[in-house]
Design a protein around this motif. Structure first.
Motif, PDB file in Angstrom:
ATOM      1  N   ASP A  13       0.813  -1.218   0.000  1.00  0.00           N
ATOM      2  CA  ASP A  13       0.000   0.000   0.000  1.00  0.00           C
ATOM      3  C   ASP A  13       0.850   1.273   0.000  1.00  0.00           C
ATOM      4  N   ARG A  20       2.457  -7.456  10.685  1.00  0.00           N
ATOM      5  CA  ARG A  20       1.547  -7.139  11.795  1.00  0.00           C
ATOM      6  C   ARG A  20       2.002  -7.791  13.099  1.00  0.00           C
ATOM      7  N   GLU A  45      -3.067 -11.440   8.174  1.00  0.00           N
ATOM      8  CA  GLU A  45      -3.492 -10.038   8.162  1.00  0.00           C
ATOM      9  C   GLU A  45      -2.676  -9.224   7.165  1.00  0.00           C
ATOM     10  N   ASP A  46      -1.394  -9.517   7.052  1.00  0.00           N
ATOM     11  CA  ASP A  46      -0.564  -8.819   6.065  1.00  0.00           C
ATOM     12  C   ASP A  46      -1.060  -9.119   4.652  1.00  0.00           C
ATOM     13  N   GLN A  48      -4.100  -9.900   3.789  1.00  0.00           N
ATOM     14  CA  GLN A  48      -5.356  -9.181   3.586  1.00  0.00           C
ATOM     15  C   GLN A  48      -5.104  -7.704   3.299  1.00  0.00           C
ATOM     16  N   ASP A  49      -4.140  -7.112   4.010  1.00  0.00           N
ATOM     17  CA  ASP A  49      -3.800  -5.709   3.768  1.00  0.00           C
ATOM     18  C   ASP A  49      -3.318  -5.502   2.327  1.00  0.00           C
ATOM     19  N   GLU A  52      -6.256  -5.823  -0.122  1.00  0.00           N
ATOM     20  CA  GLU A  52      -7.119  -4.650  -0.026  1.00  0.00           C
ATOM     21  C   GLU A  52      -6.488  -3.451  -0.736  1.00  0.00           C
ATOM     22  N   ASN A 182       2.393  -4.802  -4.491  1.00  0.00           N
ATOM     23  CA  ASN A 182       2.556  -5.155  -3.081  1.00  0.00           C
ATOM     24  C   ASN A 182       3.323  -6.465  -3.003  1.00  0.00           C
TER      25      ASN A 182
END
Length: 373
Positions: A13, A20, A45-46, A48-49, A52, A182
């Protein structure tokens, strides 16, 4: 030059960040076995980030509709990669053992081939999973494919080649808008699978082994994604009984010894008439002896180390299997007595054409000579 120095983070991003959970994994030199660095080890979580961020870049910004902006961004990115190519080549040699002598096919040509014209496909979020045997070439091709169409990429490199992929992501931070590229480095296969099934991902591109490809393909297909899979496979050629037989064998031996046999679709076995076996054996040994084995940073080196201890041990197990089947290990076949993950150029003769050595991909510097009546 990249403006992103200091500790290595994940380019997600539009910025570098730690994972995380703060997880990292250690990386060792394939040439010496010594510690090199610790890299971010992404979790769910990384992942997913990253997805997104890619989704927003495609669907919530002007990236997918502004063709002039995309072409300008791609041009700047490509020029920066050219400027940083020496450093990328050095990182690749240090991290994966790919000799700097092979920079054209692994770095220079892929950078030059980054697509220039506007893409015609619909903009998509693409998860790209790349192998250690091709640290940058596959990634750059997929990045170019996505950028020109207004798409975005979540790149998941092999752990053994994550540092150089992260560096490409760091360079992109100065030229590509937020979320367009990313990089998610991880050792967790479940994280990689999560990147293939996320509802925001449109397409999955995988290059690597057939075993992993099957799992990725099944997961992505069930999630109704577009899937592009490129798996390596061994190639066997038949040498005719003529004056070219020895040159055919020698060419195959040289090719499979280059970069320690770590490439897709190499000729790993040559079928020769039984009464020409000794001629083929001699030609293969002579060719293997001419291949320079050594420091991947030395411009004379053509055969460096295997990319990991696991890869080295896998090759040695295949050679041991050949011996157990009565094959003739005519050259090499044992780990070199030095630190790191080294297997010398190896010639194995008297192999049955149905042997696993012939039908399965070794990814090592081993040529099999198969005889026929």
């Amino acid at each position: 030059m990249s403006t992103h120095a200091g500790p290595v983070g994940l380019p997600i991003d539009g910025r570098e960040r730690a994972t995380r959970e703060g997880w990292t994994f250690p990386v060792r030199s394939p040439a010496t076995g010594d510690p090199l660095w610790d890299l971010p080890d992404a979790g769910q979580e990384d992942a997913q980030d990253a997805v997104e961020a890619a989704w927003r870049a495609v669907h919530a910004t002007g990236w997918s509709t502004d063709s002039p902006m995309r072409l300008k961004a791609l041009l700047g990115f490509r020029e920066a990669l050219v400027a940083e190519s020496d450093r990328l080549v050095g990182l690749m040699a240090t991290e994966t053992g790919v000799p700097v002598a092979l920079r054209a096919e692994h770095v220079d040509d892929p950078v030059a081939a980054l697509r220039r014209g506007p893409g015609r496909a619909a903009p998509r979020v693409t998860t790209v999973i790349t192998p250690a045997t091709s640290p940058l070439a596959v990634a750059l091709d997929e990045i170019g494919r996505a950028v020109v169409t207004g798409g975005a990429v979540v790149l998941k490199p092999a752990p053994e080649a994550a540092r150089v992929a992260i560096e490409v992501g760091r360079i992109a931070l100065d030229f590509l808008p937020r979320g367009v590229l990313n990089v998610v480095a991880t050792r967790d296969v479940d994280v990689a699978i999560a990147l293939t099934v996320d509802r925001r991902v449109d397409e999955v591109a995988f290059t690597g082994s057939e075993v992993v490809a099957e799992r990725v393909r099944d997961a992505a297909t069930r999630a109704r994604k577009r899937v592009r899979v490129d798996t390596g496979r061994p190639v066997s050629i038949r040498a005719r009984n003529d004056s070219d037989l020895e040159s055919v064998v020698a060419a195959a031996a040289t090719a499979v010894a280059t970069n320690a046999g770590q490439a897709c679709r190499l000729t790993t076995s040559v079928v020769v008439p039984a009464y020409r076996y000794m001629d083929a054996r001699t030609a293969a040994i002579r060719a293997m002896d001419s291949v320079v084995v050594g420091d991947p940073h030395d411009p004379e080196t053509r055969c460096g180390p295997l990319r990991s201890a696991v890869a080295r041990d896998r090759v040695l197990r295949y050679v041991a299997l050949a011996e157990s089947e009565g094959a003739d290990v005519a050259r090499g076949g044992r780990a070199l007595d030095r630190p790191g993950w080294w297997v010398p150029p190896t010639v194995v003769g008297g192999v049955d054409r149905d042997s696993r050595l012939v039908t399965e991909e070794l990814l090592g510097p081993v040529l099999m000579i198969v005889t026929r009546a």
